[in-house]
Design a protein around this motif. Structure first.
Motif, PDB file in Angstrom:
ATOM      1  N   THR A   1       0.817  -1.215   0.000  1.00 59.61           N
ATOM      2  CA  THR A   1       0.000   0.000   0.000  1.00 59.61           C
ATOM      3  C   THR A   1       0.850   1.264   0.000  1.00 59.61           C
ATOM      4  OG1 THR A   1      -0.194  -0.280   2.391  1.00 59.61           O
ATOM      5  CG2 THR A   1      -2.059  -0.975   1.060  1.00 59.61           C
ATOM      6  N   TYR A   2       2.143   1.126   0.299  1.00 54.00           N
ATOM      7  CA  TYR A   2       3.027   2.299   0.246  1.00 54.00           C
ATOM      8  C   TYR A   2       4.425   1.857  -0.142  1.00 54.00           C
ATOM      9  CZ  TYR A   2       6.037   6.144   1.671  1.00 54.00           C
ATOM     10  OH  TYR A   2       6.976   7.130   1.668  1.00 54.00           O
ATOM     11  N   ASP A   3       5.045   2.634  -1.031  1.00 52.36           N
ATOM     12  CA  ASP A   3       6.426   2.362  -1.424  1.00 52.36           C
ATOM     13  C   ASP A   3       7.103   3.709  -1.634  1.00 52.36           C
ATOM     14  OD1 ASP A   3       8.830   1.750  -2.548  1.00 52.36           O
ATOM     15  OD2 ASP A   3       8.023   0.465  -4.134  1.00 52.36           O
ATOM     16  N   SER A   4       8.085   4.005  -0.780  1.00 49.39           N
ATOM     17  CA  SER A   4       8.738   5.315  -0.872  1.00 49.39           C
ATOM     18  C   SER A   4       9.447   5.498  -2.204  1.00 49.39           C
ATOM     19  CB  SER A   4       9.749   5.472   0.264  1.00 49.39           C
ATOM     20  OG  SER A   4      10.757   4.484   0.132  1.00 49.39           O
ATOM     21  N   ASP A   5       9.668   4.376  -2.903  1.00 45.31           N
ATOM     22  CA  ASP A   5      10.407   4.449  -4.162  1.00 45.31           C
ATOM     23  C   ASP A   5       9.493   4.660  -5.366  1.00 45.31           C
ATOM     24  OD1 ASP A   5      13.067   4.559  -4.691  1.00 45.31           O
ATOM     25  OD2 ASP A   5      13.171   2.538  -5.521  1.00 45.31           O
ATOM     26  N   SER A   6       8.180   4.549  -5.141  1.00 45.82           N
ATOM     27  CA  SER A   6       7.290   4.679  -6.295  1.00 45.82           C
ATOM     28  C   SER A   6       7.019   6.159  -6.552  1.00 45.82           C
ATOM     29  CB  SER A   6       5.985   3.927  -6.060  1.00 45.82           C
ATOM     30  OG  SER A   6       4.982   4.809  -5.647  1.00 45.82           O
TER      31      SER A   6
END
Lengths: 152, 199
Positions: free
Chosen positions: A49-54
């Motif tokens: 639900t969260y990816d700092s790299d996206s």
């Protein structure tokens, strides 16, 4: 369709078909066959639900890429718990929420390793497992949650 | 695109837990996944990464594919996406600042459609070949070998007179042509690379 082909065309098409199969090494086919071990795993699936790299999660301000030292953070969410994960240079550090003790399994295509999660649900995995891998968290109340495949 | 009953049956078998059904799916379509990786010029390491992800994703989708007949299309699209992911990650780490837009060859839907059609045609042809009598399989294998075998070689290896190779070739190809595996292969509108003039 093949009715419309004369002998030369049919033979040429056949040659192409056989060549396309011969070009594929056996290890590549085996990789595909081995994936079936994952059929019908009885655990609740946690979605990323969260990816700092996206790009979407990083936001417009980060269009200029931050330096390599930044730590990548991922969150996987299921109905019963979520898994917070940070990717450091040589290890994975994480915590399950709500915090509780349990067992963490790291699944790679090569096998499974398991380690305990402490009473506040924290865990560390060193070194970072080979991609792709997935995490499975089992807690004492019977919760069993599996992430999707993670490729770092 | 045709609704291939073979593909539907294989997907249903694999979804019900039959590993042989799954293995056949992989045998049939690994060349499609491989060919797309080749188009992206991926290293073996990246091919393994892409292959693993594509098949793992499919395992999870098995019971959920709304149209099992659309499997080749699903595989092609998923492989394409995974290849893009690998290429993008590599470029990011190289920090070349190259944008994928600079490489239009990676994003051509016509090319994907052609790859799907070719994969289905090739799979059908290989199935049809495997269903022929062994002597036909041996003869055709020698005729399509690269470099091609001479009639003298074929005669010596298969122990048949040179003069009967031609007639046997014709009979074997006729059996292949009538094979049920090739029945209804492709839409009549589809212009095959080789069969175009008959379309």
């Amino acid at each position: 369709m093949a009715d419309g082909w004369d002998d030369e065309e049919l033979l040429a098409a056949l040659g192409e078909a056989v060549k396309a199969r011969q070009a594929v090494p056996e290890w590549f086919v085996e990789t595909g066959k081995n994936a079936y071990a994952w059929h019908n795993i009885d655990a609740e699936l946690a979605q990323l639900t969260y990816d700092s790299d996206s790009d979407a999660d990083r936001g417009v301000a980060a269009a200029v890429r931050s330096e390599a030292a930044s730590i990548r953070a991922l969150t996987f969410t299921s109905a019963r718990l979520s898994i917070e994960l940070e990717v450091a240079s040589d290890s994975l550090v994480g915590q399950i929420i709500p915090a509780q003790a349990g067992t963490l399994e790291v699944h790679t295509t090569g096998g499974v390793t398991s380690s305990p999660m402490d009473e506040i649900g924290c865990f560390a995995v060193t070194p970072i497992p080979a991609s792709p891998f997935r995490l499975r968290c089992r807690t004492e109340d019977g919760t069993d949650v599996l992430t999707g495949w993670i490729t770092l | 695109m045709r609704d291939d009953p073979t593909v539907v049956a294989l997907v249903n078998r694999a979804a019900r837990g039959d590993p042989a059904g799954w293995n056949e799916i992989v045998e049939r379509y690994a060349p499609l996944v491989w060919a797309i990786c080749t188009r992206f010029q991926l290293s073996n390491h990246d091919r393994e990464d892409v292959g693993q992800n594509v098949w793992l994703l499919l395992v999870e989708q098995l019971g959920k594919l709304r149209e099992p007949a659309a499997l080749p299309g699903w595989l092609a699209t998923t492989t394409h996406r995974e290849c893009l992911r690998v290429v993008t990650a590599a470029r990011k780490s190289e920090r070349q600042g190259t944008r994928l837009d600079d490489a239009p060859q990676f994003a051509d839907n016509t090319m994907i459609d052609e790859e799907i059609l070719m994969a289905e045609r090739n799979a059908a042809l290989r199935t049809a070949l495997a269903e022929l009598p062994p002597r036909c399989q041996r003869l055709l294998a020698m005729l399509i070998s690269d470099p091609p075998c001479s009639y003298a070689e074929i005669s010596a290896t298969l122990q048949i007179p040179v003069g009967s190779i031609g007639p046997q070739r014709a009979r074997c190809l006729e059996r292949l042509r009538k094979s049920s595996a090739l029945a209804g292969l492709g839409d009549p509108d589809v212009r095959w690379a080789k069969g175009e003039k008959h379309g």
